[in-house]
Scaffold this active site. Structure first.
Site, PDB file in Angstrom:
ATOM      1  N   ASN A 101      72.083 176.631  73.030  1.00 60.39           N
ATOM      2  CA  ASN A 101      70.684 176.830  72.655  1.00 60.39           C
ATOM      3  C   ASN A 101      69.914 177.303  73.891  1.00 60.39           C
ATOM      4  OD1 ASN A 101      67.860 176.320  72.166  1.00 60.39           O
ATOM      5  ND2 ASN A 101      68.447 175.016  70.453  1.00 60.39           N
ATOM      6  N   ARG A 137      55.583 181.970  83.218  1.00 61.00           N
ATOM      7  CA  ARG A 137      54.943 182.919  84.121  1.00 61.00           C
ATOM      8  C   ARG A 137      54.473 184.183  83.414  1.00 61.00           C
ATOM      9  NH1 ARG A 137      55.877 181.999  89.721  1.00 61.00           N
ATOM     10  NH2 ARG A 137      54.708 183.943  90.019  1.00 61.00           N
ATOM     11  N   HIS A 182      65.747 178.373  68.329  1.00 60.71           N
ATOM     12  CA  HIS A 182      64.925 177.606  67.401  1.00 60.71           C
ATOM     13  C   HIS A 182      63.478 178.068  67.561  1.00 60.71           C
ATOM     14  CE1 HIS A 182      64.189 173.454  65.382  1.00 60.71           C
ATOM     15  NE2 HIS A 182      63.185 174.263  65.135  1.00 60.71           N
ATOM     16  N   ARG A 213      59.689 178.365  66.895  1.00 63.08           N
ATOM     17  CA  ARG A 213      58.682 177.549  66.223  1.00 63.08           C
ATOM     18  C   ARG A 213      57.445 178.400  65.964  1.00 63.08           C
ATOM     19  NH1 ARG A 213      61.661 173.563  68.948  1.00 63.08           N
ATOM     20  NH2 ARG A 213      62.018 171.745  67.626  1.00 63.08           N
ATOM     21  N   GLU A 249      67.799 178.270  64.101  1.00 65.16           N
ATOM     22  CA  GLU A 249      67.366 177.000  63.551  1.00 65.16           C
ATOM     23  C   GLU A 249      65.873 177.039  63.258  1.00 65.16           C
ATOM     24  OE1 GLU A 249      70.280 173.987  66.102  1.00 65.16           O
ATOM     25  OE2 GLU A 249      68.132 174.103  66.549  1.00 65.16           O
ATOM     26  N   HIS A 307      72.000 167.638  69.299  1.00 64.05           N
ATOM     27  CA  HIS A 307      70.798 166.955  69.777  1.00 64.05           C
ATOM     28  C   HIS A 307      71.193 165.871  70.779  1.00 64.05           C
ATOM     29  CE1 HIS A 307      66.419 166.661  69.394  1.00 64.05           C
ATOM     30  NE2 HIS A 307      66.599 165.453  69.886  1.00 64.05           N
ATOM     31  N   ASP A 308      70.821 166.117  72.030  1.00 64.66           N
ATOM     32  CA  ASP A 308      71.047 165.190  73.149  1.00 64.66           C
ATOM     33  C   ASP A 308      72.522 165.006  73.499  1.00 64.66           C
ATOM     34  OD1 ASP A 308      68.356 164.890  73.487  1.00 64.66           O
ATOM     35  OD2 ASP A 308      68.236 162.893  72.587  1.00 64.66           O
ATOM     36  N   GLY A 316      71.585 172.519  74.194  1.00 64.17           N
ATOM     37  CA  GLY A 316      70.628 173.299  74.953  1.00 64.17           C
ATOM     38  C   GLY A 316      70.039 172.551  76.130  1.00 64.17           C
TER      39      GLY A 316
END
Length: 237
Positions: free
Chosen positions: A7, A18, A43, A45, A70, A190-191, A213
């Site tokens: 990810n 920046r 992902h 958003r 995602e 996830h994690d 990620g």
């Protein structure tokens, strides 16, 4: 071997800080593939605070392994996925203001909605996956939506790993067994990190893909991106 999809949201976050094009997201994604990863995950958003919708269009042109998009299937997201046609779309029920994903779908409550959205993606030839908690009931509900795969939401495993890894993995083993019974492919994410990924992969039957990620990018600050990608690949063998 379980595939590694990286990810690259955090690369986009750094770029956007920046306002320029450093680091170059497309170059980093291409390098990650060269280093051996078997996929790129993004992902986007609604606020585009890291991945921009245009990034999805640009990555589609250069990713040579697997592109996984995602997101919460709001109308704008659905339109983007149908335009880009990634290899896989992963549906995640995160709120617009969520810092990161924090729950899987209630596949029983949202079955009709998910079934309608998934049908659109499958008609377009896109493999589908649903983000779910490690609950056999939610896995069974996912089967009813017509999805190809589930993605197990692994935060509870990662949190519990250092305390009692045997206890932390048990719900995921049960959920995976249910998915195998129902002929659902299994992804996870996830994690997950270098510390906990090997034990997870060794204990989840027929784990097809992990999406990593935040931890991977953080570890790369100290160890180098190419080195870290290969460390994950070795742990997934």
């Amino acid at each position: 071997m379980t595939k590694l999809s990286v990810n690259v949201n955090k690369i986009a976050t750094l770029r956007n800080a920046r306002g320029g094009n450093v680091p170059n997201l497309l170059r980093v994604a291409a390098d990650i593939e060269i280093f051996g990863a078997q996929g790129i995950t993004i992902h986007p958003r609604p606020d585009e605070r890291h991945i921009r919708y245009q990034d999805a269009r640009d990555l589609k042109k250069i990713v040579t392994t697997e592109l996984n998009i995602e997101g919460n299937p709001n109308p704008k997201f659905v339109d983007l996925v149908l335009e880009v046609k990634p290899d896989q779309v992963t549906l995640v029920p995160d709120a617009e203001d969520a810092i990161t994903s924090n729950a899987g779908w209630d596949t029983l409550k949202h079955r009709v909605f998910l079934k309608e959205v998934i049908a659109k993606f499958k008609d377009a030839g896109i493999r589908t996956s649903i983000f779910v908690d490690a609950d056999p009931n939610m896995v069974a509900g996912a089967k009813e939506t017509g999805t190809d795969r589930i993605e197990l939401y692994t935060e509870s495993y990662a949190t519990g790993y250092s305390l009692n890894k045997e206890k932390a993995i048990l719900p995921f083993i049960e959920a995976a067994k249910k998915a195998n019974e129902l002929d659902l492919g299994i992804n996870a994410g996830h994690d997950l990190s270098l510390d906990n990924i090997q034990y997870f992969a060794q204990n989840i039957p027929d784990l097809l893909e992990v999406s990593i990620g935040h931890a991977l990018i953080c570890e790369s600050i100290y160890l180098g991106l190419e080195n870290v990608v290969n460390m994950y690949l070795n742990k997934l063998k």
